[in-house]
Enzyme design. Structure first.
Site, PDB file in Angstrom:
ATOM      1  N   GLU A   1     -15.286   4.115  -3.480  1.00  0.00           N
ATOM      2  CA  GLU A   1     -16.410   3.762  -2.125  1.00  0.00           C
ATOM      3  C   GLU A   1     -17.193   4.702  -1.700  1.00  0.00           C
ATOM      4  OE1 GLU A   1     -13.636   2.794   0.673  1.00  0.00           O
ATOM      5  OE2 GLU A   1     -14.953   1.706   2.719  1.00  0.00           O
TER       6      GLU A   1
ATOM      7  N   HIS B   1      -8.643   1.302  -4.098  1.00  0.00           N
ATOM      8  CA  HIS B   1      -9.949   1.458  -3.342  1.00  0.00           C
ATOM      9  C   HIS B   1     -10.223   3.032  -4.724  1.00  0.00           C
ATOM     10  CE1 HIS B   1      -7.878  -0.594   0.242  1.00  0.00           C
ATOM     11  NE2 HIS B   1      -9.093  -0.656   0.192  1.00  0.00           N
TER      12      HIS B   1
ATOM     13  N   GLU C   1       0.330  -1.287  -0.160  1.00  0.00           N
ATOM     14  CA  GLU C   1       0.622  -0.329  -0.300  1.00  0.00           C
ATOM     15  C   GLU C   1       1.077   0.951   0.027  1.00  0.00           C
ATOM     16  OE1 GLU C   1      -4.252   0.769   2.202  1.00  0.00           O
ATOM     17  OE2 GLU C   1      -3.072   0.666   4.018  1.00  0.00           O
TER      18      GLU C   1
END
Ligand code: ZN
Length: 408
Positions: A220, A217, A151
């Site tokens: 969301e 991501h 990440e």
């Protein structure tokens, strides 16, 4: 030797049988040679037809699903010790940060997550990793395949080059640990609002040249839309100093990734709840898969994933649990059961089953299972969904969502 054992056959019926080929079959069965051991698949087909063709064969107990193991295409194993934290996205992110500062993440937590995956029968996972010890552990795990995505969070473009160099250095050091058939190394620029455009572009180009899978991501929380459109909204209010260098592009999060050239690296996108028709066309054109996490979306009141619109555009969808902080288990079978309840008549159960198996393998680039004549029957498992969704205190969204038309 088993030469003296008379062959014994059984018919295993299920509401859905999936052999990894084509679409899952409804009201089907698996004809199995159970002895001599090990049990092997003879054929898969309609229960009625197989019953008629093999009248003397014993029929096993009826199951809901007989299929290869489901894939958890998106989780954060090192959050396995975080308590379920329903609430708004910004409050949830604050809780994740506090949990990490209190020492709740790291190898011990990831080991607990790995044990939970193993207990749930999961053999393929997409995990977001923040700790090099966890990365090393996953790349060395013999009983798991999938991707460990490193990440990256760096919203300030001034940090982009230094962060890129650190990532490239990590990839060079860690990549030799990859083993055929095991977990691969990937990268996860966290989200288009937490990684600067310059760093997103450098990471996407690097991923293409190094053949590293990407997971991001995106879309969301509804608050991502005003942030990207005009720079305001709840994310700016909650994270003012963190987002000081973030400048809105005026685009949707998916549109921004496309314009930056990031979709050309075919990242797997996680969530994709707030997308419009134009976003879906871009995803379809780029061939990007999307990971749907319905329980996390409900726990964080993110909104309802527009399942029917994704199906209409032919975008490949996988299922993921996300972390234990926003999901009560790491089982993708539980996720599948919850998806059935969330989407109801809006989703085809056979298509959801496809997503939980083949969609997951597609999203992670792993070899999808094929159960052929002579395959070990153990390659197929009976899925059990206990139906504990939603848990107390979590309210499901009332209506099934659909996408807005493309602006302009
Ligand atoms: Zn996540």
């Amino acid at each position: 030797m088993s030469a003296g054992v008379a062959p014994t056959r059984e018919l295993w019926p299920a509401e859905f049988v999936y052999d990894g080929l084509g679409r899952p079959r409804r009201h089907a069965a698996v004809l199995v040679q159970v002895r001599p051991a090990p049990a092997r698949v003879i054929t898969v087909g309609s229960f009625a037809e197989l019953r008629e063709a093999h009248p003397g064969v014993a029929v096993g107990p009826a199951r809901r699903v007989i299929a290869p193991p489901a894939v958890n295409a998106h989780t954060h194993l090192d959050l396995a010790h975080m308590p379920l934290t329903p609430g708004r996205y910004v409050d949830f992110v604050a809780a994740v940060v506090a949990h990490g500062r209190a020492g709740g993440r790291g190898l011990a937590a990831a080991e607990a997550g790995l044990a939970e995956l193993a207990a749930a029968g999961v053999r393929t996972v997409g995990d977001i990793v923040t700790d090099e010890a966890v990365l090393t552990r996953l790349l060395s795990e013999p009983d798991l395949q999938g991707v460990a995505y490193w990440e990256v969070i760096a919203p300030d473009p001034a940090d982009a080059d230094a962060r890129f160099d650190a990532v490239a250095d990590l990839v060079r050091r860690v990549r030799p640990l990859e083993r055929p058939g095991g977990v691969r190394l990937g990268l996860s620029p966290h989200a288009p609002h937490t990684v600067s455009a310059h760093l997103l572009q450098r990471l996407a180009r690097f991923a293409r040249s190094e053949r590293l899978p990407l997971q991001i991501h995106v879309a969301e929380d509804p608050g991502e839309l005003p942030l990207h459109r005009h720079g305001g909204g709840p994310l700016r209010e909650a994270w003012g100093p963190f987002l000081a260098a973030f400048h809105p592009s005026g685009r949707t999060p998916v549109g921004l990734l496309d314009e930056l050239g990031v979709l050309a690296a075919r990242p797997t996108l996680v969530h994709g709840v707030h997308v419009d028709e134009d976003d879906l066309r871009r995803l379809q054109r780029a061939g990007c898969a999307v990971v749907h996490c319905p329980r996390s979306n409900a726990v964080l009141a993110s909104g309802t994933f527009p399942w029917a619109a994704y199906a209409r555009h032919g975008v490949s969808v996988a299922l993921g649990t996300d972390s234990r902080g926003s999901c009560p288990s790491l089982s993708p079978v539980d996720e599948w059961g919850a998806a059935l309840e969330v989407h109801g008549a809006a989703a085809d159960p056979a298509q959801l089953l496809w997503s939980a198996v083949k969609g997951g393998h597609r999203a992670l680039g792993s070899a999808p299972p094929k159960v052929l004549r002579g395959s070990l029957a153990a390659d197929l498992v009976a899925w059990r969904y206990p139906g504990r969704w939603p848990p107390a205190g979590v309210r499901l969204p009332g209506a099934v969502g659909d996408v807005a038309a493309a602006p302009g």
